[in-house]
Design a protein around this motif. Structure first.
Motif, mmCIF file in Angstrom:
data_model
loop_
_atom_site.group_PDB
_atom_site.id
_atom_site.type_symbol
_atom_site.label_atom_id
_atom_site.label_comp_id
_atom_site.label_asym_id
_atom_site.label_seq_id
_atom_site.Cartn_x
_atom_site.Cartn_y
_atom_site.Cartn_z
ATOM 1 N N HIS A 122 0.907 -1.360 -0.214
ATOM 2 C CA HIS A 122 0.027 0.224 -0.451
ATOM 3 C C HIS A 122 0.725 1.264 -0.074
ATOM 4 C CE1 HIS A 122 -3.550 -2.313 0.790
ATOM 5 N NE2 HIS A 122 -2.820 -3.556 2.209
ATOM 6 N N GLY A 123 1.454 1.220 -0.826
ATOM 7 C CA GLY A 123 3.286 2.127 -1.155
ATOM 8 C C GLY A 123 2.247 3.653 -1.305
ATOM 9 N N SER A 124 0.778 3.635 -1.706
ATOM 10 C CA SER A 124 0.146 4.615 -2.341
ATOM 11 C C SER A 124 -0.679 5.109 -0.779
ATOM 12 C CB SER A 124 -0.352 5.322 -3.467
ATOM 13 O OG SER A 124 -1.525 4.348 -2.841
ATOM 14 N N LEU A 125 -0.433 4.629 -0.250
ATOM 15 C CA LEU A 125 -1.713 5.633 0.760
ATOM 16 C C LEU A 125 -0.475 6.139 2.325
ATOM 17 C CD1 LEU A 125 -3.394 2.662 2.046
ATOM 18 C CD2 LEU A 125 -4.335 4.466 0.699
ATOM 19 N N THR A 126 -1.133 7.474 2.859
ATOM 20 C CA THR A 126 -0.313 8.093 3.621
ATOM 21 C C THR A 126 0.039 7.214 4.893
ATOM 22 O OG1 THR A 126 -1.917 9.925 2.784
ATOM 23 C CG2 THR A 126 -0.207 9.924 5.036
ATOM 24 N N MET A 127 -0.824 6.643 5.304
ATOM 25 C CA MET A 127 -0.293 5.934 5.908
ATOM 26 C C MET A 127 0.918 4.480 5.888
ATOM 27 S SD MET A 127 -1.527 7.645 8.862
ATOM 28 C CE MET A 127 -1.199 6.643 10.174
ATOM 29 N N THR A 128 1.518 4.141 4.596
ATOM 30 C CA THR A 128 2.555 3.937 4.417
ATOM 31 C C THR A 128 3.245 3.189 6.285
ATOM 32 O OG1 THR A 128 4.009 2.702 2.849
ATOM 33 C CG2 THR A 128 3.441 5.105 3.461
ATOM 34 N N ASP A 129 4.497 2.354 5.627
ATOM 35 C CA ASP A 129 5.350 2.667 6.406
ATOM 36 C C ASP A 129 6.832 2.435 5.835
ATOM 37 O OD1 ASP A 129 5.476 0.056 5.410
ATOM 38 O OD2 ASP A 129 6.240 -1.441 6.928
ATOM 39 N N GLY A 130 6.970 3.213 4.867
ATOM 40 C CA GLY A 130 7.904 3.510 4.421
ATOM 41 C C GLY A 130 7.433 4.811 3.283
#
Length: 191
Positions: free
Chosen positions: A157-165
């Motif tokens: 889920h790299g496009s979500l604001t809550m990504t861990d990276g």
């Protein structure tokens, strides 16, 4: 857990690193980040109304109750955003204090500590950007935590604001992604 009342938060402006320049511009970035989560501002065309209520209450002398290692300190009755030392690899950390369980708990305090390492953040993307992070996008992520959101895996889920990276040099995380928005909508119950 979730906020049952308005989240009123303050900024310790004395801790804003000099390299970020105009303190008013920095505070405006922090306020914009909070408003993004409050309203549900997104690029998906969804209505910006999530039932969350927050407000910037001005300056404070209090510092965020977050340790350099990213742990939570003592609750002091103030919702503070400040800058300070964090261990390498931590851009910012949010601590939340609540009563009750995680499923039906009531949030009562939150603090956000943003790393003050020289040159780590920007408010306007610098030319030839490398190994610097967008302050507003980073703090949008942290206010997501303040309102109860957890991390999602960057690989999935790299496009979500809550990504861990959060990737360096990107301003793409200043708004909420669909998953961020839908989770907040479910948590705060607007239709």
């Amino acid at each position: 857990m979730r906020w049952r009342n308005e989240l009123r938060w303050r900024v310790n402006e004395q801790t804003i690193p000099a390299y970020l320049g105009d303190r008013t511009k920095v505070v405006d970035s922090l306020r914009s980040a909070a408003t993004t989560v409050d309203t549900g501002r997104n690029d998906c065309g969804l209505p910006a109304n999530l039932g969350i209520v927050e407000s910037y209450a001005g300056r404070t002398d209090h510092k965020a109750g977050v340790t350099a290692a990213g742990g939570c300190g003592e609750r002091d009755g103030h919702n503070a955003v400040s800058f300070g030392r964090l261990d390498q690899g931590l851009l910012a950390v949010t601590c939340i204090w609540w009563f009750g369980g995680k499923e039906n708990g009531r949030s009562v305090e939150t603090d956000i500590l943003i790393d003050d390492t020289e040159g780590l953040f920007f408010t306007t993307t610098p030319p030839d950007c490398s190994s610097r992070w967008d302050l507003e996008g980073t703090v949008t992520h942290e206010f997501g935590h303040a309102f109860g959101l957890g991390h999602v895996a960057f690989a999935e889920h790299g496009s979500l604001t809550m990504t861990d990276g959060l990737p360096d040099c990107s301003t793409a995380y200043r708004g909420l992604g669909l998953g961020d928005y839908l989770t907040l909508k479910q948590q705060y119950g607007t239709n």
